[in-house]
Design an enzyme around this catalytic site. Structure first.
Site, PDB file in Angstrom:
ATOM      1  N   HIS A 177       2.167 -11.341  14.286  1.00  0.00           N
ATOM      2  CA  HIS A 177       3.189 -11.817  15.226  1.00  0.00           C
ATOM      3  C   HIS A 177       2.886 -13.227  15.731  1.00  0.00           C
ATOM      4  CE1 HIS A 177       6.746 -11.428  17.399  1.00  0.00           C
ATOM      5  NE2 HIS A 177       6.527 -10.326  18.102  1.00  0.00           N
ATOM      6  N   THR A 188       0.841  -1.185   0.000  1.00  0.00           N
ATOM      7  CA  THR A 188       0.000   0.000   0.000  1.00  0.00           C
ATOM      8  C   THR A 188       0.881   1.240   0.000  1.00  0.00           C
ATOM      9  OG1 THR A 188      -1.762   1.187   1.177  1.00  0.00           O
ATOM     10  CG2 THR A 188      -0.197  -0.038   2.529  1.00  0.00           C
TER      11      THR A 188
END
Length: 429
Positions: free
Chosen positions: A400, A348
């Site tokens: 994560h 992006t």
């Protein structure tokens, strides 16, 4: 014969949409293949075309949510269109009776128009207003155009094909303004309207915006998102583009932008750190062995992410052309559901809006997303000296749960190395 205009199936996950725009009015005469409405779903905006030629009766209002398979209009194929037929001279009206006692009152027939006797009289087929306008503007002979419509009717596409070269701007201009009917049906009141007072305007979210909101909240609630940062000196890429831009455009017909470098750099980094090229499916970890990269494109209706397939096998010109095509399709509302399915990583670019730094949100079920930012001239220490360099901050957000900080940091380092020395991308080292 009445033909029902139904909302077609657009994908397994799409059950309804908002009928945002009617391009015709109730009672208008429409041509087969003519665009008559736009439907906005939670993923794409889809145009609907008339399946037949005739007079259309609208059964749904603008702003109304309609289910897949719902009937939104009916086309009456027996209608004759907006043009009036030329009067036939020898046709008797119902109240006229022959007067045999007064033969002298019978009018003399009108003299024929002065045309060569050996020229056959062409039979002019019935033309709709749209076709008539194209024929008149391009001085076409309707009798020489082969019609592909019902009963040999000349359609707008047939007329345009007969012109051999008709620019898109003229095609748009050639669409006729619907002829008003003598007794028009009262307009349908939109089902969804905005509430306006002196201080605020309140209106419902569009399906696309509702879907974007849902996915962003889903990403925040289902993944352990963490972002790490780095920066890249863009001097080498900018010099490379400046040196070869003219030849690149002349050969490929498209500009050499920054996106192809970043797509190739992402592929390079994913190959070096495959731990980011993964996704979670329940309690399973799926490792991707392909490189389909999503490129976020901003539109007036919201952000869409079309996917550039097999980027490791594409050249720089192919990547640039694919992105340009997707950008045009997205902004024109022509993007398809298939264009946005899949993808293993997303890029992006907030820099085009002036963003200096951001923390992008994951595009589920992907485990990584790269944020590009504005290029700024900043003082940098190079070989013990302070020099001004065009710098860009890079940000990679990752899940994560499946990606550790070591892998994320290494990924950005590989990105930085590739961007600051773009020869690595061409040599794949």
């Amino acid at each position: 014969m009445a033909i029902e205009v139904k909302i077609p199936a657009l994908g397994e996950s799409i059950s309804s949409g908002i009928l945002t725009t009617w391009h015709v009015n109730d009672g208008d005469f429409v041509e087969e293949g003519q665009t008559i409405y736009e439907l906005e779903t939670d993923k794409i905006t889809q145009e609907g075309a008339a399946e037949s030629t005739g007079s259309i009766s609208l059964k749904a209002a603008e702003g109304e949510e309609v289910e897949i398979g719902a009937v939104v209009a009916i086309i009456d194929e027996t209608a004759t269109g907006g043009q009036k037929s030329a009067p036939v001279e020898d046709k008797q009206t119902p109240d006229e009776k022959p007067e045999e006692s007064k033969p002298e009152a019978k009018p003399e027939p009108a003299p024929p128009s002065p045309e060569p006797e050996d020229k056959p009289q062409a039979v002019v087929p019935h033309l709709s207003p749209a076709v008539r306008k194209i024929v008149d503007e391009h001085d076409l002979d309707p009798s020489t155009i082969e019609g592909s419509g019902k009963d040999g009717r000349i359609t707008k596409a047939d007329a345009l094909a007969a012109t051999k070269a008709f620019p898109a701007e003229e095609m748009k201009a050639a669409t006729p303004v619907p002829t008003p009917r003598p007794a028009p049906t009262p307009p349908i009141t939109p089902a969804v309207t905005a509430e306006v007072d002196e201080r605020v305007t309140r209106k419902p979210l569009s399906p696309i915006r509702r879907k974007i909101a849902s996915r962003l909240v889903e990403a925040q609630q289902t993944a352990a998102i963490l972002t790490t940062f780095n920066e890249a000196d863009m001097s080498a890429i900018m010099a490379l583009r400046k040196e070869h831009q003219e030849n690149f455009v002349a050969k490929n017909g498209v500009k050499l932008g920054f996106m192809s470098f970043f797509v190739k750099a992402v592929v390079h980094a994913l190959k070096a750190v495959p731990e980011l090229n993964v996704r979670m499916e329940g309690t399973n970890l799926v490792q991707n062995h392909y490189f389909d990269i999503g490129v976020a494109v901003g539109t007036k209706k919201g952000l869409v992410v079309p996917v550039v397939r097999d980027c490791d096998k594409l050249s720089f010109p192919e990547i640039e052309q694919t992105i340009v095509n997707y950008a045009h399709a997205a902004r024109d509302g022509k993007i398809t559901l298939q264009d946005m399915q899949g993808g293993c990583f997303t890029i992006t670019n907030g820099g085009i809006y002036g963003s200096m730094l951001s923390t992008p949100i994951l595009n589920p079920p992907q485990s990584g997303i790269l944020g590009m930012h504005a290029i700024q001239q900043r003082p940098m220490a190079v070989n013990g000296e302070v020099v001004i360099r065009p710098m860009m901050y890079l940000a990679v957000s990752y899940d994560h749960r499946v990606v550790d900080g070591r892998e994320a940091v290494t990924f950005l380092v590989k990105m930085k190395e590739a961007l600051e020395n773009p020869v690595r991308l061409t040599l794949e080292i």
